[in-house]
Design a protein around this motif. Structure first.
Motif, PDB file in Angstrom:
ATOM      1  N   CYS A 158      -6.848 -14.584  28.482  1.00  0.00           N
ATOM      2  CA  CYS A 158      -6.796 -13.121  28.571  1.00  0.00           C
ATOM      3  C   CYS A 158      -7.916 -12.520  27.718  1.00  0.00           C
ATOM      4  CB  CYS A 158      -5.436 -12.636  28.067  1.00  0.00           C
ATOM      5  SG  CYS A 158      -5.316 -10.840  27.830  1.00  0.00           S
ATOM      6  N   ASP A 159      -8.673 -11.580  28.261  1.00  0.00           N
ATOM      7  CA  ASP A 159      -9.785 -10.976  27.518  1.00  0.00           C
ATOM      8  C   ASP A 159      -9.306 -10.346  26.210  1.00  0.00           C
ATOM      9  OD1 ASP A 159     -11.528 -11.661  29.486  1.00  0.00           O
ATOM     10  OD2 ASP A 159     -11.602  -9.673  30.420  1.00  0.00           O
ATOM     11  N   ARG A 160      -8.112  -9.817  26.254  1.00  0.00           N
ATOM     12  CA  ARG A 160      -7.650  -9.036  25.106  1.00  0.00           C
ATOM     13  C   ARG A 160      -7.049  -9.915  24.003  1.00  0.00           C
ATOM     14  NH1 ARG A 160      -4.068  -4.439  24.311  1.00  0.00           N
ATOM     15  NH2 ARG A 160      -5.143  -3.203  22.726  1.00  0.00           N
ATOM     16  N   CYS A 161      -6.226 -10.913  24.376  1.00  0.00           N
ATOM     17  CA  CYS A 161      -5.493 -11.669  23.347  1.00  0.00           C
ATOM     18  C   CYS A 161      -5.724 -13.172  23.435  1.00  0.00           C
ATOM     19  CB  CYS A 161      -4.004 -11.357  23.438  1.00  0.00           C
ATOM     20  SG  CYS A 161      -3.190 -12.109  24.859  1.00  0.00           S
ATOM     21  N   PRO A 209      -5.330  -3.104  16.886  1.00  0.00           N
ATOM     22  CA  PRO A 209      -6.710  -2.811  16.463  1.00  0.00           C
ATOM     23  C   PRO A 209      -7.732  -3.784  17.044  1.00  0.00           C
ATOM     24  CG  PRO A 209      -5.492  -3.854  14.683  1.00  0.00           C
ATOM     25  CD  PRO A 209      -4.507  -3.629  15.788  1.00  0.00           C
ATOM     26  N   VAL A 210      -7.263  -4.878  17.633  1.00  0.00           N
ATOM     27  CA  VAL A 210      -8.167  -5.865  18.230  1.00  0.00           C
ATOM     28  C   VAL A 210      -8.302  -5.569  19.720  1.00  0.00           C
ATOM     29  CG1 VAL A 210      -8.527  -8.308  18.742  1.00  0.00           C
ATOM     30  CG2 VAL A 210      -7.539  -7.623  16.542  1.00  0.00           C
ATOM     31  N   THR A 253      -2.847 -11.704  10.331  1.00  0.00           N
ATOM     32  CA  THR A 253      -4.011 -11.582   9.446  1.00  0.00           C
ATOM     33  C   THR A 253      -5.146 -10.851  10.153  1.00  0.00           C
ATOM     34  OG1 THR A 253      -3.414 -13.606   8.287  1.00  0.00           O
ATOM     35  CG2 THR A 253      -5.694 -12.878   8.090  1.00  0.00           C
ATOM     36  N   ALA A 254      -5.433 -11.271  11.377  1.00  0.00           N
ATOM     37  CA  ALA A 254      -6.512 -10.635  12.146  1.00  0.00           C
ATOM     38  C   ALA A 254      -6.196  -9.161  12.358  1.00  0.00           C
ATOM     39  CB  ALA A 254      -6.685 -11.350  13.484  1.00  0.00           C
ATOM     40  N   TRP A 255      -4.922  -8.880  12.588  1.00  0.00           N
ATOM     41  CA  TRP A 255      -4.500  -7.494  12.797  1.00  0.00           C
ATOM     42  C   TRP A 255      -4.805  -6.650  11.572  1.00  0.00           C
ATOM     43  CZ3 TRP A 255      -0.843  -5.560  16.762  1.00  0.00           C
ATOM     44  CH2 TRP A 255      -0.485  -4.225  16.547  1.00  0.00           C
ATOM     45  N   ARG A 256      -4.424  -7.158  10.399  1.00  0.00           N
ATOM     46  CA  ARG A 256      -4.654  -6.391   9.161  1.00  0.00           C
ATOM     47  C   ARG A 256      -6.142  -6.196   8.911  1.00  0.00           C
ATOM     48  NH1 ARG A 256      -0.617  -9.627   7.026  1.00  0.00           N
ATOM     49  NH2 ARG A 256      -2.141 -10.854   5.875  1.00  0.00           N
ATOM     50  N   GLU A 277     -13.731  -6.751  17.986  1.00  0.00           N
ATOM     51  CA  GLU A 277     -13.451  -7.950  18.780  1.00  0.00           C
ATOM     52  C   GLU A 277     -13.222  -9.103  17.825  1.00  0.00           C
ATOM     53  OE1 GLU A 277     -16.767  -8.591  21.337  1.00  0.00           O
ATOM     54  OE2 GLU A 277     -16.465  -6.730  22.440  1.00  0.00           O
ATOM     55  N   LEU A 278     -12.352 -10.007  18.222  1.00  0.00           N
ATOM     56  CA  LEU A 278     -12.001 -11.148  17.382  1.00  0.00           C
ATOM     57  C   LEU A 278     -12.523 -12.429  18.028  1.00  0.00           C
ATOM     58  CD1 LEU A 278     -10.265 -12.295  14.984  1.00  0.00           C
ATOM     59  CD2 LEU A 278      -8.349 -12.357  16.604  1.00  0.00           C
TER      60      LEU A 278
END
Ligand SMILES: [Zn+2]
Ligand SMILES: [Zn+2]
Length: 222
Positions: free
Chosen positions: A44-47, A63-64, A185-188, A202-203
């Motif tokens: 999935c492009d988003r997650c 936020p990602v 963690t990535a979210w924060r 973007e992550l």
């Protein structure tokens, strides 16, 4: 004092050893470990959830904006991450970062700047290296996008807390980390960049643990 610990350390740092089992081999993996490394197909492009089954994506207010993950976090990949964390053995990590960069390029990023999920100073000094920084530098170098430290990290009981080093109005940021597990963690880190004005985050992670929904545990970020 014997020299065995020193030799062990030098062996860990030597770039001519498999990142996972430390056998002498061309980096990053020896032939045996390479056979066990599972590269994730683009999801999935988003997650970055695997394609092929319905999934609850990052929530709309996440936020990602997009996620790229290169490897399944298990076997040799997990061993390589552990070795980097406990022994600072990241001599061969630029090679991993370049592979991650290729995946990011395939996804078509328009990022203005590359940064990484910073490790709190005390922990990074104990390890001798901030290994996510090594990845970010390799990714930025390969994609010819500037690399900048945008986050300060401080440890807390609820996970590391992040502070933006500067204002980022309208900036499109590529955030790099080694592993994503729950996504908390990535979210924060991404939320901190957005709060500093970043237009889009973007992550890109070396490895994703499991195929579960990211952000399921982080719908109420602290
Ligand atoms: Zn190996
Ligand atoms: Zn998704």
């Amino acid at each position: 004092m014997g020299s065995a610990p020193l030799n062990d350390l030098l062996d860990l740092l030597a770039p001519s050893r498999c990142l996972a089992c430390r056998a002498r081999a061309a980096v990053p993996w020896c032939r045996d470990c390479a056979g066990q490394v599972r590269q994730l197909p683009p999801g999935c492009d988003r997650c970055a959830a695997p394609h092929g089954s319905a999934h609850a994506c990052w929530p709309a207010d996440a936020p990602v904006a997009a996620t790229v993950a290169l490897y399944d976090y298990r076997g040799p990949v997990a061993a390589a991450v552990t070795t980097a964390k406990v022994a600072g053995a990241t001599a061969a990590w630029p090679a991993l970062g370049e592979r991650l960069a290729e995946r990011v390029a395939d996804a078509g990023t328009q990022a203005d700047v590359v940064t990484w999920v910073t490790t709190p100073g005390q922990r990074a000094r104990a390890r001798g290296v901030d290994h996510a920084r090594v990845l970010a530098q390799a990714v930025g170098g390969r994609l010819t996008i500037p690399v900048s430290r945008l986050l300060e990290a401080r440890p807390s009981r609820a996970g590391d807390r992040y502070h933006a080093c500067l204002r980022l109005p309208g900036t499109h940021v590529l955030l790099v980390d080694d592993v994503v597990t729950t996504g908390a963690t990535a979210w924060r880190a991404a939320a901190t960049l957005r709060a500093a004005g970043a237009d889009r985050v973007e992550l890109a992670v070396l490895a994703r643990a499991g195929s579960h929904v990211l952000g399921a545990a982080t719908r109420r970020p602290a």
